[in-house]
Scaffold this motif. Sequence first.
Motif, short mmCIF file in Angstrom:
data_model
loop_
_atom_site.label_atom_id
_atom_site.label_comp_id
_atom_site.label_asym_id
_atom_site.label_seq_id
_atom_site.Cartn_x
_atom_site.Cartn_y
_atom_site.Cartn_z
N ASN A 160 0.83 -1.21 0.00
CA ASN A 160 0.00 0.00 0.00
C ASN A 160 0.86 1.26 0.00
O ASN A 160 0.56 2.22 -0.71
N TYR A 161 1.93 1.26 0.77
CA TYR A 161 2.80 2.44 0.84
C TYR A 161 3.56 2.64 -0.47
O TYR A 161 3.72 3.77 -0.93
N LEU A 162 4.03 1.56 -1.07
CA LEU A 162 4.72 1.67 -2.36
C LEU A 162 3.75 2.19 -3.43
O LEU A 162 4.12 3.02 -4.26
N ASP A 163 2.53 1.71 -3.40
CA ASP A 163 1.51 2.17 -4.34
C ASP A 163 1.25 3.66 -4.15
O ASP A 163 1.23 4.44 -5.12
N MET A 164 1.09 4.08 -2.91
CA MET A 164 0.84 5.49 -2.61
C MET A 164 2.00 6.36 -3.11
O MET A 164 1.78 7.38 -3.77
N TRP A 165 3.23 5.94 -2.82
CA TRP A 165 4.39 6.73 -3.25
C TRP A 165 4.53 6.73 -4.77
O TRP A 165 4.99 7.73 -5.35
N SER A 166 4.12 5.67 -5.44
CA SER A 166 4.13 5.65 -6.92
C SER A 166 3.23 6.76 -7.45
O SER A 166 3.61 7.50 -8.36
N VAL A 173 9.80 15.14 -3.52
CA VAL A 173 8.74 14.14 -3.42
C VAL A 173 9.26 12.86 -4.08
O VAL A 173 9.10 12.63 -5.28
N LYS A 174 9.93 12.07 -3.24
CA LYS A 174 10.56 10.84 -3.69
C LYS A 174 10.52 9.85 -2.53
O LYS A 174 10.87 10.22 -1.40
N PHE A 175 10.09 8.63 -2.81
CA PHE A 175 9.96 7.62 -1.77
C PHE A 175 11.29 7.44 -1.04
O PHE A 175 12.28 7.04 -1.63
N PRO A 176 11.31 7.70 0.28
CA PRO A 176 12.56 7.60 1.02
C PRO A 176 12.94 6.19 1.44
O PRO A 176 14.08 5.93 1.78
N GLY A 177 11.98 5.26 1.45
CA GLY A 177 12.28 3.89 1.84
C GLY A 177 11.87 3.60 3.27
O GLY A 177 11.06 4.31 3.86
N PHE A 178 12.45 2.53 3.82
CA PHE A 178 12.19 2.09 5.19
C PHE A 178 13.52 2.02 5.92
O PHE A 178 14.55 1.78 5.30
N ASP A 179 13.49 2.19 7.21
CA ASP A 179 14.71 2.16 8.00
C ASP A 179 15.23 0.72 8.10
O ASP A 179 14.57 -0.15 8.66
N GLY A 180 16.42 0.49 7.55
CA GLY A 180 17.01 -0.84 7.56
C GLY A 180 17.31 -1.37 8.94
O GLY A 180 17.34 -2.58 9.15
N ASN A 181 17.51 -0.50 9.91
CA ASN A 181 17.80 -0.94 11.28
C ASN A 181 16.55 -1.17 12.11
O ASN A 181 16.43 -2.18 12.78
N ASN A 182 15.62 -0.22 12.08
CA ASN A 182 14.44 -0.30 12.94
C ASN A 182 13.19 -0.82 12.25
O ASN A 182 12.21 -1.13 12.91
N GLU A 183 13.20 -0.85 10.93
CA GLU A 183 12.07 -1.35 10.16
C GLU A 183 12.56 -2.40 9.17
O GLU A 183 12.18 -2.42 8.00
N GLY A 184 13.41 -3.28 9.69
CA GLY A 184 14.08 -4.27 8.84
C GLY A 184 13.14 -5.17 8.06
O GLY A 184 13.41 -5.51 6.91
N SER A 185 12.04 -5.57 8.67
CA SER A 185 11.09 -6.45 7.97
C SER A 185 10.45 -5.71 6.79
O SER A 185 10.36 -6.25 5.68
N ALA A 186 10.01 -4.48 7.01
CA ALA A 186 9.42 -3.68 5.93
C ALA A 186 10.45 -3.41 4.85
O ALA A 186 10.15 -3.48 3.64
N TYR A 187 11.67 -3.11 5.26
CA TYR A 187 12.76 -2.86 4.32
C TYR A 187 13.03 -4.09 3.45
O TYR A 187 13.13 -3.98 2.22
#
Length: 183
Positions: free
Chosen positions: A67-73, A101-115
């Motif tokens: 959903n977040y990737l879709d929104m950022w697209s 306005v560019k998708f920044p991603g997910f935090d590799g340390n604290n949001e590792g699963s989402a990343y």
Amino acid sequence: MKISNPEKLILLMLSDIYDKLELTNIDTRLLRTAIHTENTWALDWEMPGVVGSDNEPTPDLVIEVINYLDMWSFLEEAFNSFDNSIKERIASEAEPFGRHVKFPGFDGNNEGSAYSIAKILVNEMGRFSRFNGRDLNSHAPLLANYARMYEVFEPIRTGLGIHRTLSPEEVIVILKAMRNRAS
């Protein structure tokens, strides 16, 4: 599908054999990545029936990341289509998030699963090709921000598609939701 440790070892060994024999009917890179990152749901999506018969339900976090990737697209597509005067308006009204306005991603340390979900979707499965080749590590936790943004985006989403993109006003209101409500 839940894969036990012995099954993982067997699948990894089989993928090595496939590579040595130069067989190409199974994506061994995806197989290895899905196993090593615990994203075995991807095997059900890309190789149904190959790695087992019991489909694993898609984890909630996978749906959230999609959903977040879709929104950022949609955000990036709309923003890139605007002329400079509209981009300046967005930058001003959605400060500080409206400038880039560019998708920044997910935090590799604290949001590792989402990343890791985003990486496997984009880099291994070829979904959301707009983000291919990008560093998807934001180096800052953003899941809560994306949740606030998606709350605003979701009612708008149903009207978007081939014939309509986000308006400047919609981009502004979605980006403003990125701010912490307490501030």
